[in-house]
Write a protein that holds these residues in place. Structure first.
Motif, PDB file in Angstrom:
ATOM      1  N   THR A  60      -8.874   2.209   2.340  1.00 37.78           N
ATOM      2  CA  THR A  60      -7.701   2.177   1.464  1.00 37.78           C
ATOM      3  C   THR A  60      -8.185   1.762   0.088  1.00 37.78           C
ATOM      4  O   THR A  60      -8.913   0.773  -0.048  1.00 37.78           O
ATOM      5  CB  THR A  60      -6.636   1.172   1.950  1.00 37.78           C
ATOM      6  OG1 THR A  60      -6.233   1.537   3.273  1.00 37.78           O
ATOM      7  CG2 THR A  60      -5.419   1.166   1.034  1.00 37.78           C
ATOM      8  N   GLN A  61      -7.800   2.524  -0.922  1.00 39.65           N
ATOM      9  CA  GLN A  61      -8.107   2.181  -2.299  1.00 39.65           C
ATOM     10  C   GLN A  61      -6.826   2.271  -3.106  1.00 39.65           C
ATOM     11  O   GLN A  61      -6.078   3.236  -3.003  1.00 39.65           O
ATOM     12  CB  GLN A  61      -9.154   3.127  -2.901  1.00 39.65           C
ATOM     13  CG  GLN A  61     -10.505   2.968  -2.248  1.00 39.65           C
ATOM     14  CD  GLN A  61     -11.576   3.755  -2.975  1.00 39.65           C
ATOM     15  OE1 GLN A  61     -11.439   4.956  -3.145  1.00 39.65           O
ATOM     16  NE2 GLN A  61     -12.619   3.076  -3.385  1.00 39.65           N
ATOM     17  N   ARG A  62      -6.571   1.215  -3.899  1.00 37.07           N
ATOM     18  CA  ARG A  62      -5.404   1.170  -4.770  1.00 37.07           C
ATOM     19  C   ARG A  62      -5.899   1.204  -6.214  1.00 37.07           C
ATOM     20  O   ARG A  62      -6.756   0.402  -6.587  1.00 37.07           O
ATOM     21  CB  ARG A  62      -4.589  -0.092  -4.487  1.00 37.07           C
ATOM     22  CG  ARG A  62      -3.907  -0.022  -3.124  1.00 37.07           C
ATOM     23  CD  ARG A  62      -3.474  -1.364  -2.579  1.00 37.07           C
ATOM     24  NE  ARG A  62      -4.544  -2.292  -2.266  1.00 37.07           N
ATOM     25  CZ  ARG A  62      -5.343  -2.224  -1.195  1.00 37.07           C
ATOM     26  NH1 ARG A  62      -5.208  -1.249  -0.342  1.00 37.07           N
ATOM     27  NH2 ARG A  62      -6.285  -3.109  -0.984  1.00 37.07           N
ATOM     28  N   VAL A  85      -4.893   0.872 -10.135  1.00 41.79           N
ATOM     29  CA  VAL A  85      -3.845   0.278 -10.961  1.00 41.79           C
ATOM     30  C   VAL A  85      -4.352   0.145 -12.394  1.00 41.79           C
ATOM     31  O   VAL A  85      -5.502  -0.244 -12.622  1.00 41.79           O
ATOM     32  CB  VAL A  85      -3.470  -1.121 -10.419  1.00 41.79           C
ATOM     33  CG1 VAL A  85      -2.389  -1.766 -11.270  1.00 41.79           C
ATOM     34  CG2 VAL A  85      -3.031  -1.044  -8.968  1.00 41.79           C
ATOM     35  N   GLN A 125       1.708   7.777  -4.486  1.00 34.04           N
ATOM     36  CA  GLN A 125       2.013   7.048  -5.714  1.00 34.04           C
ATOM     37  C   GLN A 125       3.023   5.965  -5.397  1.00 34.04           C
ATOM     38  O   GLN A 125       3.856   6.131  -4.512  1.00 34.04           O
ATOM     39  CB  GLN A 125       2.632   7.985  -6.754  1.00 34.04           C
ATOM     40  CG  GLN A 125       1.750   9.086  -7.248  1.00 34.04           C
ATOM     41  CD  GLN A 125       0.592   8.589  -8.090  1.00 34.04           C
ATOM     42  OE1 GLN A 125      -0.490   9.112  -7.954  1.00 34.04           O
ATOM     43  NE2 GLN A 125       0.786   7.595  -8.911  1.00 34.04           N
ATOM     44  N   ASN A 126       2.932   4.878  -6.129  1.00 34.35           N
ATOM     45  CA  ASN A 126       3.982   3.874  -6.095  1.00 34.35           C
ATOM     46  C   ASN A 126       4.180   3.379  -7.527  1.00 34.35           C
ATOM     47  O   ASN A 126       3.557   3.906  -8.454  1.00 34.35           O
ATOM     48  CB  ASN A 126       3.681   2.746  -5.096  1.00 34.35           C
ATOM     49  CG  ASN A 126       2.430   1.969  -5.429  1.00 34.35           C
ATOM     50  OD1 ASN A 126       2.069   1.795  -6.589  1.00 34.35           O
ATOM     51  ND2 ASN A 126       1.743   1.483  -4.407  1.00 34.35           N
ATOM     52  N   ARG A 171       3.149   0.848  -9.010  1.00 39.71           N
ATOM     53  CA  ARG A 171       1.961   0.201  -9.586  1.00 39.71           C
ATOM     54  C   ARG A 171       0.846   1.187  -9.897  1.00 39.71           C
ATOM     55  O   ARG A 171       0.040   0.938 -10.771  1.00 39.71           O
ATOM     56  CB  ARG A 171       1.420  -0.849  -8.617  1.00 39.71           C
ATOM     57  CG  ARG A 171       2.337  -2.027  -8.429  1.00 39.71           C
ATOM     58  CD  ARG A 171       1.667  -3.135  -7.637  1.00 39.71           C
ATOM     59  NE  ARG A 171       0.495  -3.626  -8.340  1.00 39.71           N
ATOM     60  CZ  ARG A 171      -0.677  -3.871  -7.754  1.00 39.71           C
ATOM     61  NH1 ARG A 171      -0.840  -3.666  -6.472  1.00 39.71           N
ATOM     62  NH2 ARG A 171      -1.693  -4.320  -8.451  1.00 39.71           N
ATOM     63  N   VAL A 176      -2.482   5.337  -4.480  1.00 38.70           N
ATOM     64  CA  VAL A 176      -3.076   4.770  -3.269  1.00 38.70           C
ATOM     65  C   VAL A 176      -3.747   5.892  -2.484  1.00 38.70           C
ATOM     66  O   VAL A 176      -3.110   6.890  -2.151  1.00 38.70           O
ATOM     67  CB  VAL A 176      -2.011   4.075  -2.383  1.00 38.70           C
ATOM     68  CG1 VAL A 176      -2.648   3.499  -1.122  1.00 38.70           C
ATOM     69  CG2 VAL A 176      -1.271   2.998  -3.167  1.00 38.70           C
ATOM     70  N   GLU A 227      -5.763   6.771   1.028  1.00 39.28           N
ATOM     71  CA  GLU A 227      -5.981   6.255   2.382  1.00 39.28           C
ATOM     72  C   GLU A 227      -6.683   7.304   3.230  1.00 39.28           C
ATOM     73  O   GLU A 227      -6.356   8.488   3.153  1.00 39.28           O
ATOM     74  CB  GLU A 227      -4.658   5.877   3.043  1.00 39.28           C
ATOM     75  CG  GLU A 227      -3.967   4.718   2.355  1.00 39.28           C
ATOM     76  CD  GLU A 227      -2.643   4.371   2.997  1.00 39.28           C
ATOM     77  OE1 GLU A 227      -2.574   3.309   3.635  1.00 39.28           O
ATOM     78  OE2 GLU A 227      -1.700   5.179   2.867  1.00 39.28           O
ATOM     79  N   GLU A 241      -8.701  -1.640  -6.079  1.00 40.60           N
ATOM     80  CA  GLU A 241      -8.748  -2.576  -4.951  1.00 40.60           C
ATOM     81  C   GLU A 241      -9.162  -1.792  -3.716  1.00 40.60           C
ATOM     82  O   GLU A 241      -8.614  -0.715  -3.448  1.00 40.60           O
ATOM     83  CB  GLU A 241      -7.373  -3.211  -4.743  1.00 40.60           C
ATOM     84  CG  GLU A 241      -6.878  -3.961  -5.957  1.00 40.60           C
ATOM     85  CD  GLU A 241      -5.401  -4.291  -5.890  1.00 40.60           C
ATOM     86  OE1 GLU A 241      -4.680  -3.747  -5.019  1.00 40.60           O
ATOM     87  OE2 GLU A 241      -4.950  -5.088  -6.721  1.00 40.60           O
ATOM     88  N   ASN A 242     -10.143  -2.279  -2.970  1.00 36.91           N
ATOM     89  CA  ASN A 242     -10.731  -1.547  -1.848  1.00 36.91           C
ATOM     90  C   ASN A 242     -10.624  -2.325  -0.547  1.00 36.91           C
ATOM     91  O   ASN A 242     -10.865  -3.530  -0.524  1.00 36.91           O
ATOM     92  CB  ASN A 242     -12.226  -1.315  -2.092  1.00 36.91           C
ATOM     93  CG  ASN A 242     -12.491  -0.541  -3.343  1.00 36.91           C
ATOM     94  OD1 ASN A 242     -12.318   0.657  -3.365  1.00 36.91           O
ATOM     95  ND2 ASN A 242     -12.896  -1.223  -4.403  1.00 36.91           N
ATOM     96  N   GLN A 288     -12.794  -5.643  -5.128  1.00 35.75           N
ATOM     97  CA  GLN A 288     -12.056  -5.179  -6.291  1.00 35.75           C
ATOM     98  C   GLN A 288     -13.037  -4.857  -7.398  1.00 35.75           C
ATOM     99  O   GLN A 288     -13.969  -5.629  -7.648  1.00 35.75           O
ATOM    100  CB  GLN A 288     -11.085  -6.272  -6.738  1.00 35.75           C
ATOM    101  CG  GLN A 288     -10.240  -5.909  -7.924  1.00 35.75           C
ATOM    102  CD  GLN A 288      -9.178  -6.943  -8.187  1.00 35.75           C
ATOM    103  OE1 GLN A 288      -8.326  -7.176  -7.339  1.00 35.75           O
ATOM    104  NE2 GLN A 288      -9.218  -7.554  -9.349  1.00 35.75           N
TER     105      GLN A 288
END
Length: 126
Positions: free
Chosen positions: A24-26, A28, A58-59, A61, A64, A66, A97-98, A117
């Protein structure tokens, strides 16, 4: 000066005695106002290994990425290229963020969850 990145190149390498379970990577842009960063997955070139099944959402922030199943790629290094389809004009930095989950091949009931991160800012990194 245009600080807009065009692509992000993701590579995941791991020890020979482990298998990739999930990723999972976010993404931002914390200092931006307005629409968050948007990404799309770039298909691999002819001579590259295939992408695992990727979910990109998308969200409010950001974006994302996955991967819940690596299949035959679980034993290999994985390479993913993302294209930035929208970069917020006010953004001067990017935080990724990972979370990576690995399974030990000799002891499949043992997993390791790695969190990290990466932070980039326009003054030095992008």
């Amino acid at each position: 000066m245009d600080i807009t990145p065009r692509s992000l190149f993701i590579s995941i390498s791991h020890r020979v005695d482990t298998r990739l379970q999930s990723l999972t990577q976010r993404f931002v842009t914390p200092d931006s106002n307005g629409t968050p960063i948007r990404l799309s997955v770039q298909p691999p070139e002819d001579n590259e290994s295939p992408n695992p099944p990727i979910s990109l959402s998308q969200n409010e922030r950001g974006a994302v990425l996955e991967v819940d199943e690596f299949g035959t790629l679980a034993d290999e290094s994985v390479f993913i290229t993302l294209t930035i389809s929208h970069w917020p004009k006010s953004a001067r930095g990017l935080v990724i963020e990972n979370t990576v989950e690995l399974i030990e091949t000799e002891a499949p009931d043992h997993t390791a969850v790695l969190n990290g991160q990466l932070e980039f800012n326009a003054d030095s990194d992008i």
